[in-house]
Enzyme design. Structure first.
Site, PDB file in Angstrom:
ATOM      1  N   SER A 184       0.735  -1.366  -0.143  1.00  0.00           N
ATOM      2  CA  SER A 184      -0.011   0.030  -0.062  1.00  0.00           C
ATOM      3  C   SER A 184       0.851   1.260  -0.157  1.00  0.00           C
ATOM      4  O   SER A 184       2.085   1.020  -0.087  1.00  0.00           O
ATOM      5  CB  SER A 184      -0.916   0.077   1.373  1.00  0.00           C
ATOM      6  OG  SER A 184       0.036   0.401   2.261  1.00  0.00           O
ATOM      7  N   LYS A 185       0.164   2.292   0.050  1.00  0.00           N
ATOM      8  CA  LYS A 185       0.822   3.640   0.115  1.00  0.00           C
ATOM      9  C   LYS A 185       1.802   3.762   1.071  1.00  0.00           C
ATOM     10  O   LYS A 185       3.211   4.485   1.127  1.00  0.00           O
ATOM     11  CB  LYS A 185      -0.175   4.657   0.477  1.00  0.00           C
ATOM     12  CG  LYS A 185       0.025   6.106   0.096  1.00  0.00           C
ATOM     13  CD  LYS A 185      -0.415   6.460  -1.724  1.00  0.00           C
ATOM     14  CE  LYS A 185       0.136   7.602  -2.030  1.00  0.00           C
ATOM     15  NZ  LYS A 185       1.496   7.503  -2.729  1.00  0.00           N
ATOM     16  N   ARG A 186       1.712   3.037   2.066  1.00  0.00           N
ATOM     17  CA  ARG A 186       2.440   2.896   3.403  1.00  0.00           C
ATOM     18  C   ARG A 186       4.015   2.645   2.889  1.00  0.00           C
ATOM     19  O   ARG A 186       4.982   3.006   3.660  1.00  0.00           O
ATOM     20  CB  ARG A 186       2.076   2.144   4.598  1.00  0.00           C
ATOM     21  CG  ARG A 186       1.022   2.723   5.592  1.00  0.00           C
ATOM     22  CD  ARG A 186       0.784   1.950   6.553  1.00  0.00           C
ATOM     23  NE  ARG A 186       0.138   0.608   5.840  1.00  0.00           N
ATOM     24  CZ  ARG A 186       0.603  -0.708   6.003  1.00  0.00           C
ATOM     25  NH1 ARG A 186       2.036  -0.657   6.729  1.00  0.00           N
ATOM     26  NH2 ARG A 186      -0.033  -1.612   5.216  1.00  0.00           N
ATOM     27  N   GLY A 198       5.555   3.395   0.539  1.00  0.00           N
ATOM     28  CA  GLY A 198       6.080   4.397  -0.390  1.00  0.00           C
ATOM     29  C   GLY A 198       5.120   4.131  -1.946  1.00  0.00           C
ATOM     30  O   GLY A 198       4.144   4.315  -1.720  1.00  0.00           O
ATOM     31  N   GLU A 205       3.417   6.570  -9.939  1.00  0.00           N
ATOM     32  CA  GLU A 205       4.490   6.869  -9.107  1.00  0.00           C
ATOM     33  C   GLU A 205       5.768   6.239  -9.562  1.00  0.00           C
ATOM     34  O   GLU A 205       6.737   7.154  -9.397  1.00  0.00           O
ATOM     35  CB  GLU A 205       4.120   6.450  -7.626  1.00  0.00           C
ATOM     36  CG  GLU A 205       2.897   7.357  -7.134  1.00  0.00           C
ATOM     37  CD  GLU A 205       2.533   6.791  -5.628  1.00  0.00           C
ATOM     38  OE1 GLU A 205       2.747   7.443  -4.730  1.00  0.00           O
ATOM     39  OE2 GLU A 205       1.788   5.628  -5.775  1.00  0.00           O
TER      40      GLU A 205
END
Ligand code: GLU
Length: 403
Positions: free
Chosen positions: A244-246, A248, A254
């Site tokens: 997930s976004k956690r 990076g 992205e």
């Protein structure tokens, strides 16, 4: 072999996540492995509050960037709501579904006071309700949901990745098909749409395994051919939690912004769960189509290793015709682009900025792991600036020099 008709069905509630991109890729690879294979795209936008047109665009852009072209669609699920309702009514008519008039307050009470109750609504009462009375109450405008009557027995399928999967039907609750406000649920919509689109193989993440028996029961009750299923393993971050976004970057865009090339991303995504059975790791799209098979997709969760992605990207940077890297590098220079062009022009005997940039790119590409790295290397030559490599700087310098 029947030509595969597969689909990618993202919900446009976020960017194209790595897991979604991998699902799209596996579908695409299977479709392209057969001359008449079809890869369809369906946007699952029935959740109006959480879906947005901007996210649809971002998802399509991510797919184009990866080179995943589709043959049909995008079909918008929200356009098919009438068809979904018709399927629910069909089941009602056939006695395979029933109207559930449970008062929302009663539901809330059960949830609060009897949280451990196996059946979370007064099933007996509605399941056995005389159909005539149910129609009468409906005609009076009484709000209700429509639930599928899950038959007894068990539901099994031969998953193309997991092998035989078996569920006891008594563990599946009578699923809601139409909510009290008349909106179709995911399981109903997905079955109605996959049937309408003639999908014969559903490839998706294994977080959908628990939905599959419900969907199979719906196909059967509707007298529709049941597609094959293939559930690909989850993608985890290095800490073993779902990526997930956690961790990076987690969306394809992205990685593009970080200087990863699309061919490296595609190659890397393919190997998240699939292995060719030998030690080859670098596959162009055509080789991937040839080598890929669902039989060699494992069931164990795959760990996303950024180091490996960057290594692979470095190999692709090296393999690229340097002229194709000029524009990406200039883009990566961002606000410094103009200044870089001026400096490059000053460094070329004829003032040809592009020629000088190409010369530098040719010289430096094999040593860079990402387009961003390469842009940083160019800065040194063009601006006479040193961009310290962060890890090395932390190790060898007491503090970062001011620049
Ligand atoms: N829209 C669902 C999701 O994004 C996909 C459902 C499916 O593939 O059946 O998880």
């Amino acid at each position: 072999m029947t030509p595969p008709r597969v689909r990618f069905a993202p919900s446009p509630t976020g960017y194209l996540h790595v897991g979604g991109a991998r699902t799209a890729l596996y579908n695409w690879l299977v479709a392209r492995s057969h001359p008449d294979g079809v890869f369809a795209l369906r946007i699952e936008d029935t959740d109006r509050d959480r879906s947005s047109a901007a996210m649809v665009d971002a998802i399509l852009e991510g797919m184009r960037w990866l080179g995943l072209d589709w043959d049909e669609g995008p079909v918008h699920q929200a356009d098919g709501v009438e068809g979904h309702r018709a399927r629910a009514l069909e089941l009602l008519e056939a006695g395979r579904a029933y109207r559930d008039f449970t008062d929302p307050e009663e539901l809330a009470r059960i949830r609060e006071e009897e949280p451990d109750r196996a059946v979370r609504w007064p099933r007996e009462q509605w399941e056995r309700l005389d159909p005539e009375e149910a129609e009468l109450r409906t005609a009076r405008g009484e709000h209700h949901a429509i639930r599928f009557r899950v038959p007894s027995g068990e539901t099994t399928w031969e998953d193309r990745i997991h092998g035989t999967v078996r569920f006891r039907n008594e563990d599946l609750e009578d699923l809601v098909l139409l909510r009290t406000d008349g909106t179709p649920t995911y399981n109903l919509a997905v079955v109605a749409d996959d049937a309408a689109m003639g999908i014969n193989l559903v490839i998706r993440g294994d977080d959908h395994i628990s939905n599959t028996p419900k969907q199979i029961l719906l196909y059967e009750a509707l007298g529709l051919p049941v597609p094959e299923f293939a559930h690909a393993p989850m993608i985890l971050g290095p800490d073993g939690k779902r990526l997930s976004k956690r961790h990076g970057a987690a969306s394809v865009g992205e990685f593009e912004a970080r200087g990863i090339l699309p061919e490296a991303m595609t190659n890397f995504l393919a190997l998240l769960g699939w292995s060719p059975g030998d030690d080859r790791e670098l596959f162009g799209p055509t080789e991937l189509v040839e080598a890929f098979s669902l039989d060699r997709v494992g069931t164990k969760a795959a760990v996303f290793d950024v180091e490996k992605l960057e290594w692979m990207n470095g190999r692709y940077m090296e393999a690229r015709d340097p002229s194709t890297l000029v524009e990406p590098v200039l883009e990566a220079l961002g606000a410094d682009r103009e200044r870089a062009m001026e400096a490059a022009s000053a460094q070329d005997p004829d003032g040809d900025a592009r020629r000088r940039v190409l010369q530098l790119v040719s010289l430096l590409a094999s040593r860079a792991r990402t387009v961003t790295d390469l842009a940083d290397a160019l800065r040194i030559y063009l601006f006479d600036e040193v961009v310290p490599e962060e890890k090395a700087a932390a190790k060898h310098w007491y503090r970062k020099p001011e620049m």
